[in-house]
Design a protein around this motif. Sequence first.
Motif, PDB file in Angstrom:
ATOM      1  N   VAL A 104       0.859  -1.190   0.000  1.00  0.00           N
ATOM      2  CA  VAL A 104       0.000   0.000   0.000  1.00  0.00           C
ATOM      3  C   VAL A 104       0.894   1.238   0.000  1.00  0.00           C
ATOM      4  N   VAL A 105       0.615   2.169  -0.905  1.00  0.00           N
ATOM      5  CA  VAL A 105       1.342   3.449  -0.939  1.00  0.00           C
ATOM      6  C   VAL A 105       0.341   4.563  -0.639  1.00  0.00           C
ATOM      7  N   ILE A 106       0.628   5.329   0.400  1.00  0.00           N
ATOM      8  CA  ILE A 106      -0.266   6.432   0.781  1.00  0.00           C
ATOM      9  C   ILE A 106       0.426   7.738   0.393  1.00  0.00           C
ATOM     10  N   ILE A 107      -0.297   8.616  -0.311  1.00  0.00           N
ATOM     11  CA  ILE A 107       0.336   9.838  -0.843  1.00  0.00           C
ATOM     12  C   ILE A 107      -0.286  11.107  -0.255  1.00  0.00           C
ATOM     13  N   PRO A 108       0.315  11.652   0.813  1.00  0.00           N
ATOM     14  CA  PRO A 108      -0.081  12.984   1.274  1.00  0.00           C
ATOM     15  C   PRO A 108       0.994  14.021   0.932  1.00  0.00           C
ATOM     16  N   ALA A 109       1.628  13.895  -0.223  1.00  0.00           N
ATOM     17  CA  ALA A 109       2.690  14.827  -0.634  1.00  0.00           C
ATOM     18  C   ALA A 109       2.081  15.997  -1.385  1.00  0.00           C
ATOM     19  N   GLY A 110       2.574  17.191  -1.101  1.00  0.00           N
ATOM     20  CA  GLY A 110       2.112  18.352  -1.853  1.00  0.00           C
ATOM     21  C   GLY A 110       1.746  19.492  -0.943  1.00  0.00           C
ATOM     22  N   VAL A 111       1.361  20.616  -1.563  1.00  0.00           N
ATOM     23  CA  VAL A 111       1.071  21.804  -0.747  1.00  0.00           C
ATOM     24  C   VAL A 111      -0.389  21.808  -0.280  1.00  0.00           C
ATOM     25  N   PRO A 112      -0.611  22.330   0.938  1.00  0.00           N
ATOM     26  CA  PRO A 112      -1.987  22.494   1.423  1.00  0.00           C
ATOM     27  C   PRO A 112      -2.523  23.889   1.136  1.00  0.00           C
ATOM     28  N   ARG A 113      -3.834  24.074   1.366  1.00  0.00           N
ATOM     29  CA  ARG A 113      -4.473  25.369   1.109  1.00  0.00           C
ATOM     30  C   ARG A 113      -4.166  26.401   2.185  1.00  0.00           C
ATOM     31  N   LYS A 114      -4.305  27.663   1.781  1.00  0.00           N
ATOM     32  CA  LYS A 114      -4.328  28.793   2.723  1.00  0.00           C
ATOM     33  C   LYS A 114      -5.719  29.427   2.606  1.00  0.00           C
ATOM     34  N   PRO A 115      -6.120  30.241   3.595  1.00  0.00           N
ATOM     35  CA  PRO A 115      -7.455  30.856   3.515  1.00  0.00           C
ATOM     36  C   PRO A 115      -7.652  31.580   2.184  1.00  0.00           C
ATOM     37  N   GLY A 116      -8.849  31.447   1.626  1.00  0.00           N
ATOM     38  CA  GLY A 116      -9.169  32.110   0.359  1.00  0.00           C
ATOM     39  C   GLY A 116      -8.893  31.248  -0.859  1.00  0.00           C
ATOM     40  N   MET A 117      -8.186  30.140  -0.678  1.00  0.00           N
ATOM     41  CA  MET A 117      -7.880  29.271  -1.828  1.00  0.00           C
ATOM     42  C   MET A 117      -8.907  28.129  -1.926  1.00  0.00           C
ATOM     43  N   THR A 118      -9.111  27.651  -3.158  1.00  0.00           N
ATOM     44  CA  THR A 118      -9.874  26.410  -3.346  1.00  0.00           C
ATOM     45  C   THR A 118      -8.864  25.265  -3.473  1.00  0.00           C
ATOM     46  N   ARG A 119      -9.370  24.042  -3.403  1.00  0.00           N
ATOM     47  CA  ARG A 119      -8.454  22.904  -3.597  1.00  0.00           C
ATOM     48  C   ARG A 119      -7.863  22.930  -5.007  1.00  0.00           C
ATOM     49  N   ASP A 120      -8.668  23.418  -5.954  1.00  0.00           N
ATOM     50  CA  ASP A 120      -8.181  23.462  -7.334  1.00  0.00           C
ATOM     51  C   ASP A 120      -6.999  24.419  -7.489  1.00  0.00           C
ATOM     52  N   ASP A 121      -6.910  25.422  -6.602  1.00  0.00           N
ATOM     53  CA  ASP A 121      -5.760  26.336  -6.652  1.00  0.00           C
ATOM     54  C   ASP A 121      -4.445  25.605  -6.371  1.00  0.00           C
ATOM     55  N   LEU A 122      -4.518  24.380  -5.840  1.00  0.00           N
ATOM     56  CA  LEU A 122      -3.294  23.611  -5.555  1.00  0.00           C
ATOM     57  C   LEU A 122      -2.835  22.820  -6.775  1.00  0.00           C
ATOM     58  N   PHE A 123      -3.689  22.809  -7.815  1.00  0.00           N
ATOM     59  CA  PHE A 123      -3.442  21.931  -8.969  1.00  0.00           C
ATOM     60  C   PHE A 123      -2.052  22.142  -9.569  1.00  0.00           C
ATOM     61  N   ASN A 124      -1.691  23.420  -9.801  1.00  0.00           N
ATOM     62  CA  ASN A 124      -0.450  23.676 -10.554  1.00  0.00           C
ATOM     63  C   ASN A 124       0.774  23.060  -9.901  1.00  0.00           C
ATOM     64  N   ILE A 125       0.831  23.084  -8.579  1.00  0.00           N
ATOM     65  CA  ILE A 125       1.989  22.499  -7.886  1.00  0.00           C
ATOM     66  C   ILE A 125       1.796  20.997  -7.689  1.00  0.00           C
ATOM     67  N   ASN A 126       0.633  20.602  -7.194  1.00  0.00           N
ATOM     68  CA  ASN A 126       0.469  19.205  -6.783  1.00  0.00           C
ATOM     69  C   ASN A 126       0.357  18.229  -7.948  1.00  0.00           C
ATOM     70  N   ALA A 127      -0.135  18.716  -9.096  1.00  0.00           N
ATOM     71  CA  ALA A 127      -0.271  17.814 -10.248  1.00  0.00           C
ATOM     72  C   ALA A 127       1.092  17.236 -10.631  1.00  0.00           C
ATOM     73  N   GLY A 128       2.102  18.091 -10.660  1.00  0.00           N
ATOM     74  CA  GLY A 128       3.444  17.640 -11.046  1.00  0.00           C
ATOM     75  C   GLY A 128       4.037  16.688 -10.009  1.00  0.00           C
ATOM     76  N   ILE A 129       3.794  16.983  -8.728  1.00  0.00           N
ATOM     77  CA  ILE A 129       4.313  16.121  -7.646  1.00  0.00           C
ATOM     78  C   ILE A 129       3.689  14.729  -7.757  1.00  0.00           C
ATOM     79  N   VAL A 130       2.376  14.707  -7.919  1.00  0.00           N
ATOM     80  CA  VAL A 130       1.664  13.417  -8.004  1.00  0.00           C
ATOM     81  C   VAL A 130       2.113  12.643  -9.243  1.00  0.00           C
ATOM     82  N   LYS A 131       2.293  13.375 -10.332  1.00  0.00           N
ATOM     83  CA  LYS A 131       2.709  12.702 -11.569  1.00  0.00           C
ATOM     84  C   LYS A 131       4.063  12.026 -11.378  1.00  0.00           C
TER      85      LYS A 131
END
Length: 347
Positions: A104-131
């Motif tokens: 089992v591989v669990i992936i909590p890698a990447g940046v979290p949100r700050k107030p005012g952001m949506t989860r989609d605002d994390l896409f640009n950074i986290n998409a590359g990390i997950v890939k």
Amino acid sequence: MRRFVIRSLESAVRRGDASASSCRRFSSDSTPERKVAILGAAGGIGQPLALLMKLNPLVSSLALYDIAGTPGVAADVSHINTRAEVAGYAGDEQLGKALEGSDVVIIPAGVPRKPGMTRDDLFNINAGIVKSLCTAISKYCPNAVVNMISNPVNSTVPIASEVFKKAGTYNERRLFGVTTLDVVRAKTFYAGKAKVPVAGVNVPVVGGHAGITILPLFSQATPASNDLSDEDIKALTKRTQDGGTEVVEAKAGKGSATLSMAYAGAIFADACLKGLNGVPDVVECSFVQSSITELPFFASKVRLGKNGVEEVLGLGPLSDFEKEGLEKLKPELKASIEKGIKFAQEN
Ligand SMILES: NC(=O)C1=CN([C@@H]2O[C@H](COP(=O)(O)OP(=O)(O)OC[C@H]3O[C@@H](n4cnc5c(N)ncnc54)[C@H](O)[C@@H]3O)[C@@H](O)[C@H]2O)C=CC1
Ligand SMILES: O=C([O-])CC(=O)C(=O)O
């Protein structure tokens, strides 16, 4: 045949007795060796999740990977006198070793949100990390069950599927978006409002993992409550959908849910391990490849087994309010799924 009762992490944590000694009693001679890797293990979720997985008697080997900081986390957690052998891995060159042999591989890698952001605002950074992490998974442990926590889950799961398809290792039964925190929240909020003991509460949550795509099915909540008005159900639904934002705002710039997420991630990983070990009737909600709606990925109840997903369960009877919520969420969820697929195909 001698039978061992393996107390689940959830019930042990609920009873407040997940002590090292109670875990140790259910030792390795009855349960198979299982390696769990956590990618992003030095982070806000990763550290408490590492602790909880170290307490899980089903884990024999725990690999903690991050870009930095994991030797310290691993040394710390490794002193706990439970079954799992712990090793820390840091940096690209150690990722293969961390992943090799993982069940089992669990992936909590990447940046979290700050107030005012949506989860989609994390896409640009986290998409590359997950890939990049999924590319390594397809190389070093292509048969592992993947638990995707990194946001936006509605897009990162489709990204993972495309990366695995490109590598020729995709198995739709082994890829899960972790939506357990939505279920955890729905149970807590419902129990508070219906004034029932939270330990016995169940609430399915379907759809996706962002805003209105999170659809708790309070009409199916057990134990049923006749005391809740339509307004109460609306308010509970909204609070569950905004649960992540509630934490982001309360943390005021210091990240998003970490402790409740680690709990939820540990519950879900435990369910995957039980399924792999052949424990019958393990059912959790998760965002998986699905044909229960017209969308290619959808969260619903899933039966877990030796191959990962054994069965994607249907939605069951919905109230009119839930039917409306289901239709409303589809365009947003569809767009997020397509965004993830497009990114993976073009990068
Ligand atoms: N699915 C869900 O219900 C939830 C998802 N999340 C998501 O989980 C993610 C992590 O959140 P936190 O732990 O609070 O963030 P964090 O910033 O505290 O930790 C993230 C960790 O990931 C590591 N990391 C970054 N790039 C990496 C790479 N290429 N390989 C390995 N590790 C890498 C960082 O070094 C850091 O230690 C976020 O995207 C957040 O939005 C958070 C809560 C709930
Ligand atoms: O809200 C966030 O950004 C983190 C998350 O997914 C959650 O807490 O459900």
